[in-house]
Design an enzyme around this catalytic site. Structure first.
Site, PDB file in Angstrom:
ATOM      1  N   CYS A   2       0.865  -1.179   0.000  1.00 18.21           N
ATOM      2  CA  CYS A   2       0.000   0.000   0.000  1.00 18.21           C
ATOM      3  C   CYS A   2       0.906   1.234   0.000  1.00 18.21           C
ATOM      4  O   CYS A   2       2.117   1.131   0.141  1.00 18.21           O
ATOM      5  CB  CYS A   2      -0.853   0.026   1.259  1.00 18.21           C
ATOM      6  SG  CYS A   2      -1.850  -1.438   1.479  1.00 18.21           S
ATOM      7  N   ARG A  27       1.506   1.432  -5.922  1.00 19.43           N
ATOM      8  CA  ARG A  27       1.638   0.505  -4.788  1.00 19.43           C
ATOM      9  C   ARG A  27       0.308  -0.085  -4.373  1.00 19.43           C
ATOM     10  O   ARG A  27       0.227  -0.974  -3.521  1.00 19.43           O
ATOM     11  CB  ARG A  27       2.278   1.216  -3.594  1.00 19.43           C
ATOM     12  CG  ARG A  27       3.665   1.769  -3.826  1.00 19.43           C
ATOM     13  CD  ARG A  27       4.197   2.470  -2.584  1.00 19.43           C
ATOM     14  NE  ARG A  27       4.259   1.531  -1.479  1.00 19.43           N
ATOM     15  CZ  ARG A  27       5.271   0.683  -1.274  1.00 19.43           C
ATOM     16  NH1 ARG A  27       6.290   0.651  -2.120  1.00 19.43           N
ATOM     17  NH2 ARG A  27       5.279  -0.151  -0.261  1.00 19.43           N
ATOM     18  N   TRP A  74      -3.779  -1.640  -1.247  1.00 14.40           N
ATOM     19  CA  TRP A  74      -3.724  -2.885  -2.007  1.00 14.40           C
ATOM     20  C   TRP A  74      -4.214  -3.949  -1.032  1.00 14.40           C
ATOM     21  O   TRP A  74      -3.475  -4.365  -0.148  1.00 14.40           O
ATOM     22  CB  TRP A  74      -2.312  -3.197  -2.494  1.00 14.40           C
ATOM     23  CG  TRP A  74      -2.259  -4.434  -3.342  1.00 14.40           C
ATOM     24  CD1 TRP A  74      -1.936  -5.710  -2.942  1.00 14.40           C
ATOM     25  CD2 TRP A  74      -2.585  -4.557  -4.727  1.00 14.40           C
ATOM     26  NE1 TRP A  74      -2.020  -6.590  -3.978  1.00 14.40           N
ATOM     27  CE2 TRP A  74      -2.416  -5.919  -5.097  1.00 14.40           C
ATOM     28  CE3 TRP A  74      -2.984  -3.667  -5.686  1.00 14.40           C
ATOM     29  CZ2 TRP A  74      -2.642  -6.391  -6.396  1.00 14.40           C
ATOM     30  CZ3 TRP A  74      -3.215  -4.121  -6.986  1.00 14.40           C
ATOM     31  CH2 TRP A  74      -3.041  -5.457  -7.337  1.00 14.40           C
ATOM     32  N   ASN A 100       0.992  -0.029   6.012  1.00  8.97           N
ATOM     33  CA  ASN A 100       1.352  -0.854   4.858  1.00  8.97           C
ATOM     34  C   ASN A 100       2.014  -2.095   5.417  1.00  8.97           C
ATOM     35  O   ASN A 100       2.916  -1.999   6.231  1.00  8.97           O
ATOM     36  CB  ASN A 100       2.333  -0.098   3.951  1.00  8.97           C
ATOM     37  CG  ASN A 100       2.896  -1.016   2.862  1.00  8.97           C
ATOM     38  OD1 ASN A 100       2.211  -1.923   2.427  1.00  8.97           O
ATOM     39  ND2 ASN A 100       4.132  -0.777   2.467  1.00  8.97           N
ATOM     40  N   GLY A 101       1.513  -3.278   5.029  1.00  8.06           N
ATOM     41  CA  GLY A 101       2.123  -4.518   5.522  1.00  8.06           C
ATOM     42  C   GLY A 101       1.054  -5.479   5.992  1.00  8.06           C
ATOM     43  O   GLY A 101      -0.117  -5.387   5.608  1.00  8.06           O
ATOM     44  N   GLU A 482       7.917 -21.357 -19.157  1.00  9.42           N
ATOM     45  CA  GLU A 482       7.794 -19.985 -18.651  1.00  9.42           C
ATOM     46  C   GLU A 482       8.953 -19.128 -19.155  1.00  9.42           C
ATOM     47  O   GLU A 482       8.765 -17.970 -19.537  1.00  9.42           O
ATOM     48  CB  GLU A 482       7.735 -19.992 -17.123  1.00  9.42           C
ATOM     49  CG  GLU A 482       7.719 -18.627 -16.469  1.00  9.42           C
ATOM     50  CD  GLU A 482       6.567 -17.736 -16.930  1.00  9.42           C
ATOM     51  OE1 GLU A 482       5.626 -18.242 -17.577  1.00  9.42           O
ATOM     52  OE2 GLU A 482       6.640 -16.508 -16.683  1.00  9.42           O
ATOM     53  N   LYS A 486       8.564 -15.621 -21.416  1.00 10.52           N
ATOM     54  CA  LYS A 486       9.175 -14.346 -21.015  1.00 10.52           C
ATOM     55  C   LYS A 486       9.991 -13.754 -22.162  1.00 10.52           C
ATOM     56  O   LYS A 486       9.873 -12.583 -22.492  1.00 10.52           O
ATOM     57  CB  LYS A 486      10.083 -14.548 -19.794  1.00 10.52           C
ATOM     58  CG  LYS A 486       9.377 -14.802 -18.499  1.00 10.52           C
ATOM     59  CD  LYS A 486       8.770 -13.571 -17.878  1.00 10.52           C
ATOM     60  CE  LYS A 486       7.320 -13.303 -18.097  1.00 10.52           C
ATOM     61  NZ  LYS A 486       6.299 -14.270 -17.947  1.00 10.52           N
ATOM     62  N   GLU A 489       7.668 -12.600 -25.146  1.00 13.38           N
ATOM     63  CA  GLU A 489       6.710 -11.494 -24.986  1.00 13.38           C
ATOM     64  C   GLU A 489       7.383 -10.143 -24.778  1.00 13.38           C
ATOM     65  O   GLU A 489       6.766  -9.114 -25.024  1.00 13.38           O
ATOM     66  CB  GLU A 489       5.714 -11.782 -23.866  1.00 13.38           C
ATOM     67  CG  GLU A 489       6.252 -11.786 -22.473  1.00 13.38           C
ATOM     68  CD  GLU A 489       5.133 -11.946 -21.447  1.00 13.38           C
ATOM     69  OE1 GLU A 489       4.042 -11.397 -21.614  1.00 13.38           O
ATOM     70  OE2 GLU A 489       5.377 -12.644 -20.449  1.00 13.38           O
ATOM     71  N   HIS A 505      11.978 -36.070 -31.912  1.00 13.66           N
ATOM     72  CA  HIS A 505      10.746 -36.376 -32.668  1.00 13.66           C
ATOM     73  C   HIS A 505      10.362 -35.229 -33.573  1.00 13.66           C
ATOM     74  O   HIS A 505       9.184 -35.020 -33.856  1.00 13.66           O
ATOM     75  CB  HIS A 505       9.610 -36.716 -31.685  1.00 13.66           C
ATOM     76  CG  HIS A 505       9.930 -37.901 -30.847  1.00 13.66           C
ATOM     77  ND1 HIS A 505       9.904 -39.196 -31.312  1.00 13.66           N
ATOM     78  CD2 HIS A 505      10.369 -37.990 -29.561  1.00 13.66           C
ATOM     79  CE1 HIS A 505      10.269 -40.034 -30.358  1.00 13.66           C
ATOM     80  NE2 HIS A 505      10.556 -39.335 -29.273  1.00 13.66           N
ATOM     81  N   LYS A 604      -1.843  -6.077 -19.762  1.00 10.56           N
ATOM     82  CA  LYS A 604      -1.536  -6.697 -18.463  1.00 10.56           C
ATOM     83  C   LYS A 604      -2.646  -7.669 -18.063  1.00 10.56           C
ATOM     84  O   LYS A 604      -2.383  -8.705 -17.506  1.00 10.56           O
ATOM     85  CB  LYS A 604      -1.372  -5.631 -17.383  1.00 10.56           C
ATOM     86  CG  LYS A 604      -1.012  -6.204 -16.016  1.00 10.56           C
ATOM     87  CD  LYS A 604       0.263  -7.018 -16.063  1.00 10.56           C
ATOM     88  CE  LYS A 604       0.540  -7.720 -14.770  1.00 10.56           C
ATOM     89  NZ  LYS A 604       1.656  -8.702 -14.884  1.00 10.56           N
TER      90      LYS A 604
HETATM   91  C1  AGP Z   1       2.611 -13.373 -18.652  1.00  6.90           C
HETATM   92  O1  AGP Z   1       3.850 -12.709 -18.567  1.00  6.90           O
HETATM   93  C2  AGP Z   1       1.603 -12.596 -19.450  1.00  6.90           C
HETATM   94  N1  AGP Z   1       1.415 -11.291 -18.913  1.00  6.90           N
HETATM   95  C3  AGP Z   1       0.296 -13.365 -19.641  1.00  6.90           C
HETATM   96  O2  AGP Z   1       0.587 -14.628 -20.177  1.00  6.90           O
HETATM   97  C4  AGP Z   1      -0.521 -13.579 -18.352  1.00  6.90           C
HETATM   98  O3  AGP Z   1       0.158 -14.486 -17.517  1.00  6.90           O
HETATM   99  C5  AGP Z   1      -1.895 -14.149 -18.724  1.00  6.90           C
HETATM  100  O4  AGP Z   1      -2.581 -13.177 -19.507  1.00  6.90           O
HETATM  101  C6  AGP Z   1      -2.755 -14.509 -17.507  1.00  6.90           C
HETATM  102  O5  AGP Z   1      -2.988 -13.356 -16.743  1.00  6.90           O
HETATM  103  P1  AGP Z   1      -3.633 -13.549 -15.273  1.00  6.90           P
HETATM  104  O6  AGP Z   1      -2.635 -14.313 -14.455  1.00  6.90           O
HETATM  105  O7  AGP Z   1      -3.860 -12.153 -14.770  1.00  6.90           O
HETATM  106  O8  AGP Z   1      -4.920 -14.320 -15.441  1.00  6.90           O
END
Ligand code: AGP
Length: 609
Positions: A2, A27, A74, A100-101, A482, A486, A489, A505, A604
């Site tokens: 927060c 925050r 938050w 905050n915490g 993963e 990263k 993207e 394969h 996001k």
């Molecule tokens: C991951 O780096 C991306 N931002 C994207 O794959 C994300 O994980 C996905 O859209 C799911 O989002 P969420 O965890 O908010 O549901």
């Protein structure tokens, strides 16, 4: 996480409080509030929603006074609402605080205070602090605050104000940031530098256990023992934007480095004090409830899906319950076999991903019991699921998910252990041993982050390749998925993750001289097999960067470079192995001049199907 602010001086407090909070919305932003002493009493104004809602509420009747505090939230305990918004007061309104915490022992304190007649208005852990101060107040503000600090446990930045002491604010911290801005005839308090940088660049950075009494002309700082502390003035030379990122160039890098704290916060309160078992206050399951499920079905998207794959591994390995995992956008369209004997787990950092929310609703329609793992209190998915477990990672601003992934994995590990204890599928000794290793993880993440130079070098060397492959077996494969996402993207390099045993394969046809291959070789149980796959790609003159646990120097004989991570139980290693991959993606994106925090075409939170 927060944002908190405080002001005492010759000018009106409210303008600074609102301005400071606007610089701290990164925050947390699910509710906001301010409190100002107007000469007679302390006026508290707060509102659910972003700071704009609070501004709107008070714009025609701004609180008047030259001392005040403020907060942007938050949520961790208690969903976003007017009554859960800070500041919080005691019964009389004489004491007002912002926090905050996480106050870890708030439930027991709250029960005691209710028994002695205190009337609580919110569901938050924070409100306990205000009533505790009222309970112990002895006429001396500082010593009463110190008595409160002796009784609370957890992490906090706190600012206290009192009608009985209208000239001063008291602030203190433990495991959360707090700075004091030094002005002329006025002084400022804030969680973070961005809130005060427009008013002053001269600051004191508070340390854990220090307590400051702040008036308009003086700042008196003492340590936990009450002894005076002489602090050096820290001159801030950041610009405002850099300050929001805590001095890091991008939110993504800041959030990568926040992982030790995010993981520690997510673990806090979920490990019994004796370290022998997992506590899931939010679930209250018993063996019969768990045994009523024939299977677990997990649904998520993107990084959350990758975390679910690791969660599957944990629950099957530790609790011996069968687990299926689907990407949410596929789940609904294949007539999944889901009914009342299914425990449906959705994973979502934002709690707003529409594919995941739709899968959750469909599963409920089919009769499944539902559990959400999410980072946002009060999000759509949190409200829709029957039960919720929160990662306490704090807001994740960068599009590329990092601390959400590691906190999701740690939460899955604890959930799997909790399930294993209920089913009796692990001995108490095994559980205690794994919890011991779990507790070391935050520090081990910190150790992994302590030397990023080799990764920067690799990113510069290989950052302009158009194809990169990630290979691994078992949990290394899940982490490879993963790592590839990263890189894709944020650096726009075509990265692909492959089960190492599957290369022959088909994909091996793509491995030619100079192609970078990131080979994860942390899983002892399949190390020899992974090694044979590494030899396969080396035989085609690939450039191989190995990821290995400290001590495994054998790998150096077969690859071009090795990035070592601290050693721990191979089940927990994914939380450490992903960190160099996050950094590799970050520095590759920097090398290529990409927009790290806001990569092209992406959002996001994907709230469209
Ligand atoms: C991951 O780096 C991306 N931002 C994207 O794959 C994300 O994980 C996905 O859209 C799911 O989002 P969420 O965890 O908010 O549901």
């Amino acid at each position: 996480m927060c944002g908190i602010v405080g002001y005492v001086g010759d000018n009106q407090a409210a303008p600074f409080l609102l301005e400071g909070l606007s610089k701290l919305e990164y925050r947390g932003y699910d509710s906001a509030g301010i409190a100002v002493f107007d000469g007679k009493g302390i006026r508290v104004e707060k509102s659910v929603g972003r700071l704009a809602a609070l501004r709107d509420k008070i714009k025609d009747n701004m609180p008047v006074g030259t001392i005040g505090i403020g907060h942007t939230r938050w949520a961790t305990h208690g969903r976003p609402s007017d009554r859960n918004a800070h500041p919080h007061t005691d019964c009389s309104g004489d004491f007002v605080i912002v926090h905050n915490g996480i106050i870890e022992n708030y439930l027991s304190l709250k029960e005691e205070l209710i028994e002695t007649g205190h009337d609580f208005k919110s569901e938050t852990d924070t409100e306990v602090v205000a009533h505790l101060l009222e309970e112990v107040y002895n006429g001396d503000f500082v010593s009463s605050v110190r008595e409160v600090l002796r009784r609370i446990e957890g992490s906090y930045s706190l600012v206290f104000m009192s009608k009985k002491h209208p000239e001063e604010l008291i602030c203190t911290k433990q495991d959360n940031p707090l700075v004091i801005g030094i002005g002329e005839g006025e002084n400022f308090i804030a969680s973070d530098i961005p809130a005060i940088i427009a008013r002053t660049r001269r600051t004191y950075i508070m340390n854990d256990g220090e307590l400051a009494v702040v008036t308009k002309d003086a700042i008196k700082i003492t340590n936990r023992a009450g002894e005076p502390v002489t602090k050096k003035v820290f001159e801030v030379n950041w610009n405002a934007e850099a300050a929001e990122k805590g001095g890091y160039e991008h939110f993504m890098l800041k959030e990568i480095h926040e992982q030790p704290k995010a993981v520690r916060d997510t673990m806090s309160q979920r490990i019994a004090k004796d370290g022998k078992s997992i506590v899931m206050k939010e679930l209250k399951w018993d063996a019969d409830y768990l045994n009523s499920f024939r299977k677990v079905h997990m649904v998520a998207c993107g990084t959350a899906y990758h975390a679910a794959l690791v969660g599957k591994f944990y629950i099957e390995r530790l609790a011996r319950i069968p687990v299926e995992v689907d990407v949410a956008s596929e789940f609904r369209y294949r007539q999944p076999i889901v009914d009342e004997s299914t425990l449906l787990i959705v994973v979502s950092q934002s709690g707003e991903t529409s594919d995941t929310l739709a899968a959750l609703k469909e599963s409920k329609r089919l009769g499944a019991k539902t559990l959400a793992l999410t980072n946002v209190v009060g999000s759509s998915i949190a409200r829709e699921a029957d039960q919720v477990l929160y990662t306490w990672a704090g807001p994740e601003i960068a599009v590329a998910s990092t601390k959400a992934y590691t906190t999701q994995i740690i939460l899955f590990f604890m959930l799997a252990l909790y399930m294993a204890e209920l089913k009796g599928s692990q001995t108490p000794e095994a559980v205690e041993s794994l919890i011991g290793k779990l507790k070391e993880i935050p520090a081990q993440i910190g150790e992994t982050l302590s030397d990023v130079e080799p990764i920067k070098t690799f990113a510069k060397q290989y950052g302009f390749n158009e194809d990169v492959f990630y290979i691994g077996r078992s949990l290394d494969y899940e982490v490879a998925l993963e790592g590839a996402l990263k890189l894709k993207e944020i650096s726009y390099i075509h990265a692909e993750a492959y089960a190492a045993g599957e290369l022959k394969h088909g994909t091996l046809a793509l491995i030619v001289e100079g192609v970078p291959v990131i080979a994860l070789a942390t899983q002892k149980s399949v190390y020899e097999k992974t090694l044979s796959n590494i030899k396969e790609v080396k035989a085609r003159d690939a450039v191989v960067i190995g990821i290995a646990a400290q001590g495994n120097t054998d790998l150096e004989k077969y690859v071009d470079h090795v990035i070592y991570i601290p050693n721990t139980d191979e089940l927990l290693i994914p939380i450490l192995a992903v960190v160099p991959l996050q950094l590799l993606a970050y520095y590759a994106a920097i090398t290529r001049g990409c927009d790290v925090d806001k990569p092209r075409n992406l959002a996001k939170s994907v709230t469209v199907e």
